[in-house]
Design a protein around this motif. Structure first.
Motif, short mmCIF file in Angstrom:
data_model
loop_
_atom_site.label_atom_id
_atom_site.label_comp_id
_atom_site.label_asym_id
_atom_site.label_seq_id
_atom_site.Cartn_x
_atom_site.Cartn_y
_atom_site.Cartn_z
N LYS A 76 0.82 -1.23 0.00
CA LYS A 76 0.00 0.00 0.00
C LYS A 76 0.85 1.27 0.00
CE LYS A 76 -3.91 -2.31 0.81
NZ LYS A 76 -4.37 -3.13 -0.28
N ILE A 77 2.02 1.19 -0.61
CA ILE A 77 2.87 2.38 -0.72
C ILE A 77 2.78 2.88 -2.16
CG2 ILE A 77 5.24 3.25 -0.65
CD1 ILE A 77 5.79 1.32 1.62
N LYS A 78 2.35 4.11 -2.33
CA LYS A 78 2.16 4.67 -3.67
C LYS A 78 3.50 5.06 -4.28
CE LYS A 78 -0.23 8.28 -6.24
NZ LYS A 78 -1.09 9.48 -6.19
N PRO A 79 3.79 4.62 -5.49
CA PRO A 79 5.03 5.03 -6.15
C PRO A 79 5.04 6.54 -6.38
CG PRO A 79 3.97 3.20 -7.30
CD PRO A 79 2.98 3.70 -6.30
N ASP A 80 6.21 7.14 -6.35
CA ASP A 80 6.35 8.56 -6.66
C ASP A 80 7.13 8.71 -7.97
OD1 ASP A 80 8.95 7.99 -5.96
OD2 ASP A 80 9.02 9.34 -4.25
N TYR A 81 7.44 9.94 -8.33
CA TYR A 81 8.11 10.17 -9.61
C TYR A 81 9.49 9.52 -9.66
CZ TYR A 81 11.34 13.80 -7.94
OH TYR A 81 12.35 14.47 -7.30
N MET A 82 10.15 9.40 -8.50
CA MET A 82 11.47 8.78 -8.47
C MET A 82 11.38 7.28 -8.80
SD MET A 82 13.31 10.69 -5.25
CE MET A 82 14.87 9.86 -5.55
N THR A 83 10.30 6.65 -8.33
CA THR A 83 10.07 5.24 -8.64
C THR A 83 9.99 5.05 -10.15
OG1 THR A 83 8.64 5.20 -6.67
CG2 THR A 83 8.67 3.23 -8.06
N TYR A 84 9.15 5.87 -10.77
CA TYR A 84 8.95 5.75 -12.22
C TYR A 84 10.18 6.20 -13.00
CZ TYR A 84 4.06 4.62 -11.38
OH TYR A 84 2.91 4.00 -10.97
N ASN A 85 10.87 7.20 -12.50
CA ASN A 85 12.10 7.64 -13.17
C ASN A 85 13.09 6.49 -13.30
OD1 ASN A 85 11.16 10.23 -13.42
ND2 ASN A 85 12.79 11.18 -12.24
N SER A 86 13.23 5.73 -12.20
CA SER A 86 14.17 4.60 -12.21
C SER A 86 13.77 3.57 -13.25
CB SER A 86 14.23 3.95 -10.82
OG SER A 86 14.75 4.84 -9.86
N MET A 87 12.49 3.27 -13.32
CA MET A 87 12.01 2.26 -14.27
C MET A 87 12.10 2.75 -15.71
SD MET A 87 8.74 0.87 -12.07
CE MET A 87 8.40 -0.53 -13.13
N ILE A 88 11.70 3.99 -15.94
CA ILE A 88 11.77 4.57 -17.28
C ILE A 88 13.21 4.62 -17.78
CG2 ILE A 88 11.53 6.77 -18.53
CD1 ILE A 88 8.91 7.18 -16.90
N ASP A 89 14.10 5.04 -16.90
CA ASP A 89 15.51 5.16 -17.28
C ASP A 89 16.11 3.78 -17.55
OD1 ASP A 89 17.49 7.23 -17.69
OD2 ASP A 89 18.62 6.33 -16.06
N ALA A 90 15.76 2.80 -16.71
CA ALA A 90 16.31 1.45 -16.87
C ALA A 90 15.85 0.81 -18.18
CB ALA A 90 15.89 0.58 -15.69
N TYR A 91 14.57 0.89 -18.44
CA TYR A 91 14.04 0.31 -19.69
C TYR A 91 14.59 1.05 -20.91
CZ TYR A 91 10.50 -2.55 -17.26
OH TYR A 91 9.85 -3.50 -16.49
N GLY A 92 14.60 2.36 -20.82
CA GLY A 92 15.05 3.16 -21.96
C GLY A 92 16.49 2.91 -22.33
N LYS A 93 17.37 2.84 -21.33
CA LYS A 93 18.79 2.61 -21.59
C LYS A 93 19.04 1.21 -22.16
CE LYS A 93 20.77 5.99 -18.44
NZ LYS A 93 21.51 6.24 -17.18
N ALA A 94 18.13 0.29 -21.88
CA ALA A 94 18.25 -1.06 -22.42
C ALA A 94 17.61 -1.18 -23.79
CB ALA A 94 17.62 -2.06 -21.46
N GLY A 95 17.04 -0.06 -24.27
CA GLY A 95 16.39 -0.08 -25.58
C GLY A 95 15.02 -0.70 -25.57
#
Length: 300
Positions: A76-95
């Protein structure tokens, strides 16, 4: 701490340990500590989850990253922008552009507002994927979000345009940056120099050095040096060294190491054996220049 009264490990203790494990890339220990703190009845917070998600993302461990994201939701912990930043950056850098966009959609569904860092990451990743259309779409949506492009925004745009061979758009981007009152820095100069050098646009690169208001650094010249070697233009090295001398910049160890590494490459991977021979001679010239520049004159 565990055996000492009034000194039991708490959330801060575990978050500190988890951060240390993430920095040391001890991901197995990371998961062990997470399970241990839960068994001890210590409830993880947003910092706990963000740190682990970011660590797995940087390591390319996407299954573990998603698993931790689901545990976060379960707690029940809501993700914040830092959570999504990490995921977006990780996926993006991997193409993994599709996965990156799915994370962005989840961010919108969760009503988490993207930050400038989020948009810069998207632009950078779209640029690396040569998706100029999507890169520009992110920029267009910035104003609707009340976000203004920063120096980093323009620099990742420059890299994206360069990676896609859109050199005219790159120049337009530089003009737009100046019109917006964002002043270029050495990092901006180096970003443009990287594009020109990688693509063999040496006339543009040399004109940039002659006319730019930003002071070039050793890295600026090293970027151009790499470009010359990459495209077999070792005939330009002496003039580059002269430029550095005129600017009062002494070639450092990186110059010597890159020259020697390039000289030892298989000639078949280069334009000709003559290039390999010229590069080897150039390595000697740079080495001699480096040694001469370090010579300390004896006192009278």
């Amino acid at each position: 701490m565990k055996t000492t009264r009034h000194c039991k490990p708490n959330l801060v203790t575990y978050n500190t340990l988890l951060r240390a494990c993430a920095q040391a890339k001890e991901h197995k220990r990371l998961e062990q500590l997470f399970e241990e703190m839960c068994q001890e009845g210590i409830k993880p917070d947003i910092c706990t989850f963000n740190g682990i998600i970011d660590a797995h993302g940087k390591a390319g461990e996407f299954s573990a990253m998603v698993s931790m994201f689901r545990k976060m939701r379960k707690c029940k912990i809501k993700p914040d922008y830092m959570t999504y930043n990490s995921m977006i950056d990780a996926y993006g850098k991997a193409g993994l552009i599709t996965e990156m966009e799915e994370a962005l959609e989840d961010m919108a569904t969760s009503k988490v507002k993207p930050q400038l860092s989020t948009l810069n990451s998207l632009i950078n990743n779209y640029g690396a994927a040569k998706r100029v259309d999507l890169m520009e779409l992110v920029v267009q949506n910035m104003s609707a979000l009340g976000i203004h492009p920063s120096l980093i925004t323009y620099e990742v745009l420059i890299k994206g345009y360069g990676n896609s061979g859109c050199f005219e758009k790159l120049r337009t981007c530089l003009e737009a940056m100046l019109d917006a009152g964002v002043m270029p820095e050495t990092t901006t100069l180096n970003a443009v120099m990287e594009v020109y050098s990688n693509n063999g646009l040496f006339k543009e690169a040399e004109n940039l050095l002659d006319n730019v208001a930003v002071m070039p650094t050793e890295l600026t010249y090293l970027i151009l040096y790499r470009g010359y070697l990459k495209h077999g233009r070792v005939d330009k090295i002496d003039a580059l060294i002269e430029r550095m001398n005129a600017a009062g910049i002494v070639p450092n160890d990186k110059f010597l190491m890159h020259s020697l590494e390039f000289a030892t490459l298989d000639p078949k991977s280069r334009t000709s054996r003559d290039v390999a021979k010229d590069s080897s001679n150039n390595a000697k010239r740079v080495s001699m220049h480096l040694e001469n520049s370090r010579t300390i004159p004896k006192s009278a």
